[in-house]
Scaffold this motif. Sequence first.
Motif, mmCIF file in Angstrom:
data_model
loop_
_atom_site.group_PDB
_atom_site.id
_atom_site.type_symbol
_atom_site.label_atom_id
_atom_site.label_comp_id
_atom_site.label_asym_id
_atom_site.label_seq_id
_atom_site.Cartn_x
_atom_site.Cartn_y
_atom_site.Cartn_z
ATOM 1 N N GLY A 165 1.811 16.748 -1.142
ATOM 2 C CA GLY A 165 0.741 16.777 -0.135
ATOM 3 C C GLY A 165 -0.110 15.526 -0.187
ATOM 4 N N ILE A 166 -0.439 15.072 -1.391
ATOM 5 C CA ILE A 166 -1.239 13.856 -1.548
ATOM 6 C C ILE A 166 -0.486 12.653 -0.994
ATOM 7 N N SER A 167 0.780 12.544 -1.348
ATOM 8 C CA SER A 167 1.590 11.418 -0.893
ATOM 9 C C SER A 167 1.665 11.361 0.630
ATOM 10 N N GLU A 168 1.874 12.507 1.254
ATOM 11 C CA GLU A 168 1.947 12.557 2.713
ATOM 12 C C GLU A 168 0.609 12.189 3.343
ATOM 13 N N GLU A 169 -0.473 12.715 2.775
ATOM 14 C CA GLU A 169 -1.806 12.450 3.315
ATOM 15 C C GLU A 169 -2.182 10.976 3.235
ATOM 16 N N LEU A 170 -1.770 10.316 2.152
ATOM 17 C CA LEU A 170 -2.138 8.919 1.942
ATOM 18 C C LEU A 170 -1.160 7.932 2.583
ATOM 19 N N GLY A 171 -0.060 8.447 3.129
ATOM 20 C CA GLY A 171 0.904 7.570 3.787
ATOM 21 C C GLY A 171 2.008 7.079 2.870
ATOM 22 N N GLY A 172 2.281 7.826 1.798
ATOM 23 C CA GLY A 172 3.338 7.443 0.869
ATOM 24 C C GLY A 172 4.692 7.977 1.289
ATOM 25 N N ILE A 173 5.696 7.723 0.453
ATOM 26 C CA ILE A 173 7.059 8.173 0.714
ATOM 27 C C ILE A 173 7.298 9.416 -0.131
ATOM 28 N N GLN A 174 7.342 10.579 0.490
ATOM 29 C CA GLN A 174 7.383 11.848 -0.231
ATOM 30 C C GLN A 174 8.583 11.981 -1.160
ATOM 31 N N THR A 175 9.757 11.577 -0.679
ATOM 32 C CA THR A 175 10.960 11.743 -1.495
ATOM 33 C C THR A 175 10.871 10.942 -2.794
ATOM 34 N N ILE A 176 10.305 9.740 -2.710
ATOM 35 C CA ILE A 176 10.152 8.923 -3.919
ATOM 36 C C ILE A 176 9.076 9.524 -4.814
ATOM 37 N N THR A 177 8.025 10.056 -4.216
ATOM 38 C CA THR A 177 6.971 10.713 -4.995
ATOM 39 C C THR A 177 7.553 11.858 -5.819
ATOM 40 N N VAL A 178 8.397 12.676 -5.192
ATOM 41 C CA VAL A 178 9.032 13.794 -5.899
ATOM 42 C C VAL A 178 9.860 13.284 -7.075
ATOM 43 N N ALA A 179 10.633 12.226 -6.831
ATOM 44 C CA ALA A 179 11.478 11.661 -7.890
ATOM 45 C C ALA A 179 10.634 11.148 -9.055
ATOM 46 N N VAL A 180 9.540 10.468 -8.727
ATOM 47 C CA VAL A 180 8.660 9.906 -9.763
ATOM 48 C C VAL A 180 7.989 11.023 -10.563
ATOM 49 N N ILE A 181 7.565 12.074 -9.882
ATOM 50 C CA ILE A 181 6.937 13.217 -10.557
ATOM 51 C C ILE A 181 7.914 13.874 -11.524
ATOM 52 N N ILE A 182 9.152 14.056 -11.081
ATOM 53 C CA ILE A 182 10.161 14.679 -11.937
ATOM 54 C C ILE A 182 10.465 13.805 -13.147
ATOM 55 N N ILE A 183 10.610 12.502 -12.926
ATOM 56 C CA ILE A 183 10.883 11.572 -14.037
ATOM 57 C C ILE A 183 9.730 11.590 -15.040
ATOM 58 N N THR A 184 8.502 11.585 -14.531
ATOM 59 C CA THR A 184 7.326 11.637 -15.405
ATOM 60 C C THR A 184 7.334 12.921 -16.240
ATOM 61 N N HIS A 243 0.818 -1.216 0.000
ATOM 62 C CA HIS A 243 0.000 0.000 0.000
ATOM 63 C C HIS A 243 0.856 1.273 0.000
ATOM 64 N N GLU A 244 1.911 1.275 0.790
ATOM 65 C CA GLU A 244 2.767 2.465 0.876
ATOM 66 C C GLU A 244 3.404 2.776 -0.477
ATOM 67 N N GLN A 245 3.904 1.750 -1.149
ATOM 68 C CA GLN A 245 4.524 1.953 -2.461
ATOM 69 C C GLN A 245 3.486 2.399 -3.492
ATOM 70 N N TYR A 246 2.307 1.810 -3.391
ATOM 71 C CA TYR A 246 1.226 2.130 -4.334
ATOM 72 C C TYR A 246 0.809 3.598 -4.249
ATOM 73 N N VAL A 247 0.527 4.077 -3.037
ATOM 74 C CA VAL A 247 0.071 5.460 -2.895
ATOM 75 C C VAL A 247 1.202 6.458 -3.164
ATOM 76 N N THR A 248 2.439 6.009 -3.034
ATOM 77 C CA THR A 248 3.577 6.865 -3.360
ATOM 78 C C THR A 248 3.579 7.230 -4.842
ATOM 79 N N LEU A 249 3.133 6.286 -5.674
ATOM 80 C CA LEU A 249 3.161 6.480 -7.122
ATOM 81 C C LEU A 249 1.904 7.136 -7.681
ATOM 82 N N LEU A 250 0.820 7.146 -6.950
ATOM 83 C CA LEU A 250 -0.449 7.670 -7.467
ATOM 84 C C LEU A 250 -0.369 9.110 -7.983
ATOM 85 N N PRO A 251 0.351 10.015 -7.317
ATOM 86 C CA PRO A 251 0.369 11.419 -7.800
ATOM 87 C C PRO A 251 1.429 11.688 -8.868
ATOM 88 N N LYS A 252 1.865 10.697 -9.607
ATOM 89 C CA LYS A 252 3.009 10.828 -10.520
ATOM 90 C C LYS A 252 2.829 11.886 -11.607
#
Length: 230
Positions: A139-158, A121-130
């Motif tokens: 903000g979404i990643s933090e609210e859902l219990g994701g890993i913010q630093t990985i979310t940022v990396a995924v967003i930038i790569i996208t 679940h943690e990995q899944y919600v981390t990727l949702l805001p890509k």
Amino acid sequence: MKEFLVDSLFFGAVLSLAAYEAGLLLKRRFKLAVFNPLLIATVAVMAVLTLLKIEYRHYNESAKYISYLLTPATVCLAVPLYQQMELLKKNLKAVVGGITAGVLSSLLSIFLLARLFSLNHEQYVTLLPKSITTAIGMGISEELGGIQTITVAVIIITGIFGNVTAEIICKIFRIHNPVAKGLAIGTASHAIGTAKAMEMGEIEGAMSSLAIAVAGLLTVMGASIFAMLM
């Protein structure tokens, strides 16, 4: 030397800006999509930190001030949208339908891939805001219990991927309408993709700017629903 750079108040900011400027020079010189300034800057900063053995937290202490400009810079994207307000009104149904379809496609693809690769679940919600801008995605990643630093990396790569491939994909699928181009790029690759859309034309840039805001709001609601599926 290392101690001097670590203790400097401006090391991170200067390194980031210098690396980005180097990326811009390469882009102007070779005019190839692969020489994306943000991609070049990211690789260059990583190389310098690795070479000098400087930890990320030390770099971030003096580079974080640049991040403060992220939100106002995103808000400024409303300017080209305002200039194309009449065009927006004429294509309102297509705009709403296109952005909604793009957001649902993004969330559904992450859900299916998470199932395929057995993510927790943690990995899944981390990727949702890509596919939305970093300011909202964190903000979404933090609210859902994701890993913010990985979310940022995924967003930038996208964003970088969208910026580099936008024109090629539009040519392959014969997308010629500027409104359709802008909506697709903004919905799929947020602000970084919008930079490419603005290079393509005023209408593309305006529609892409709109897509960032609307896709962000829809993703906030959609991600909360999709997060409950795993």
